[in-house]
Write a protein that holds these residues in place. Sequence first.
Motif, short mmCIF file in Angstrom:
data_model
loop_
_atom_site.label_atom_id
_atom_site.label_comp_id
_atom_site.label_asym_id
_atom_site.label_seq_id
_atom_site.Cartn_x
_atom_site.Cartn_y
_atom_site.Cartn_z
N GLU A 86 0.90 -1.33 -0.03
CA GLU A 86 0.03 0.07 0.15
C GLU A 86 0.95 1.24 -0.12
O GLU A 86 0.65 2.30 -0.63
N ALA A 87 1.99 1.36 0.93
CA ALA A 87 3.04 2.42 0.75
C ALA A 87 3.48 2.69 -0.62
O ALA A 87 3.75 3.82 -0.96
N ARG A 88 3.53 1.68 -1.28
CA ARG A 88 4.28 1.66 -2.56
C ARG A 88 3.32 2.28 -3.52
O ARG A 88 3.65 3.08 -4.23
N ARG A 89 2.20 1.80 -3.35
CA ARG A 89 1.07 2.55 -4.17
C ARG A 89 0.99 3.82 -4.10
O ARG A 89 0.67 4.69 -5.05
N ARG A 90 1.02 4.33 -2.76
CA ARG A 90 1.08 5.88 -2.26
C ARG A 90 2.42 6.48 -2.59
O ARG A 90 2.26 7.80 -2.33
N ASN A 91 3.40 5.71 -3.03
CA ASN A 91 4.51 6.27 -3.24
C ASN A 91 5.00 6.95 -2.00
O ASN A 91 5.56 8.08 -2.34
N ILE A 92 5.06 6.40 -1.05
CA ILE A 92 5.69 7.00 0.26
C ILE A 92 7.24 6.61 0.41
O ILE A 92 7.66 5.48 0.22
N ASP A 93 7.84 7.91 0.63
CA ASP A 93 9.34 7.63 0.58
C ASP A 93 10.00 6.83 1.74
O ASP A 93 9.49 7.11 2.96
N GLY A 94 11.01 6.07 1.60
CA GLY A 94 11.77 5.43 2.78
C GLY A 94 10.86 4.06 3.02
O GLY A 94 11.16 3.71 4.35
N ARG A 95 9.86 3.76 2.57
CA ARG A 95 9.27 2.50 2.66
C ARG A 95 9.95 1.38 2.91
O ARG A 95 9.89 0.53 3.80
N SER A 96 10.96 1.18 2.28
CA SER A 96 11.73 0.03 2.17
C SER A 96 12.54 -0.21 3.37
O SER A 96 12.83 -1.23 3.80
N LYS A 97 12.81 0.76 4.22
CA LYS A 97 13.59 0.64 5.47
C LYS A 97 12.56 0.67 6.51
O LYS A 97 12.91 0.68 7.62
N MET A 98 11.26 0.80 6.31
CA MET A 98 10.50 0.77 7.49
C MET A 98 9.93 -0.48 7.92
O MET A 98 9.85 -1.45 7.11
N ASN A 99 9.84 -0.65 9.21
CA ASN A 99 9.20 -1.80 9.97
C ASN A 99 7.57 -1.72 9.64
O ASN A 99 6.94 -0.68 9.27
N LYS A 100 6.89 -2.78 10.46
CA LYS A 100 5.63 -2.83 10.26
C LYS A 100 4.88 -1.48 10.95
O LYS A 100 3.85 -1.13 10.19
N GLN A 101 5.38 -1.30 12.10
CA GLN A 101 4.57 0.14 12.81
C GLN A 101 4.83 1.12 12.25
O GLN A 101 4.08 2.04 11.82
N GLU A 102 6.03 1.35 11.58
CA GLU A 102 6.30 2.74 10.95
C GLU A 102 5.51 2.76 9.55
O GLU A 102 5.01 4.03 9.39
N LEU A 103 5.25 1.66 8.90
CA LEU A 103 4.36 1.58 7.52
C LEU A 103 3.25 1.93 8.13
O LEU A 103 2.53 2.86 7.33
N ALA A 104 2.70 1.60 9.06
CA ALA A 104 1.47 1.88 9.68
C ALA A 104 1.12 3.16 9.82
O ALA A 104 0.14 3.85 9.79
N ASN A 105 2.09 3.73 10.74
CA ASN A 105 2.07 5.18 10.76
C ASN A 105 2.20 6.11 9.64
O ASN A 105 1.46 6.97 9.71
N ALA A 106 2.71 5.69 8.57
CA ALA A 106 3.03 6.56 7.44
C ALA A 106 1.83 6.37 6.77
O ALA A 106 1.18 7.19 6.14
N LEU A 107 1.14 5.24 6.75
CA LEU A 107 -0.22 5.20 6.12
C LEU A 107 -1.43 5.65 6.85
O LEU A 107 -2.54 5.68 6.56
N GLY A 108 -1.09 6.17 8.07
CA GLY A 108 -2.28 6.74 9.01
C GLY A 108 -2.93 5.64 9.56
O GLY A 108 -4.31 5.93 10.03
N ARG A 109 -2.42 4.70 10.06
CA ARG A 109 -3.15 3.36 10.49
C ARG A 109 -3.01 3.00 11.94
O ARG A 109 -3.29 2.11 12.47
N SER A 110 -2.15 4.01 12.49
CA SER A 110 -1.56 3.52 14.04
C SER A 110 -2.77 3.95 14.97
O SER A 110 -3.68 4.04 14.97
#
Length: 110
Positions: A86-110
């Motif tokens: 989902e982060a890739r579809r939204r083109n979120i920078d730095g996603r490859s180095k993020m863990n699950k919690q960081e990805l959830a935060n970046a997607l606004g799912r925390s």
Amino acid sequence: MPQQAWSAKRERQYKDIKKSELDRGRSEKRAEEIAAATVNKTRAEHGETNAEHGETKSSTSSGSGSKRGGQRAQGSGKTRDELYDEARRRNIDGRSKMNKQELANALGRS
């Protein structure tokens, strides 16, 4: 070592697995252990166990351990890979180095 609770199908499965293990060079005892464990696991996965006799449906039927743990760990209901996609579809920078919690935060799912 077939059990009384096993159906004729499970008896055949036990014998086939035991023979296969013996053909692979396992000892008689080890072949019986593997065959019994495999049959019991299959029975549990198909809901053929009887809770009255101390047998319960095992966690093996609910998916792989990493997936179950991943879904429960952060409570988001999605695995890290699903969040990453989902982060890739939204083109979120730095996603490859993020863990699950960081990805959830970046997607606004925390």
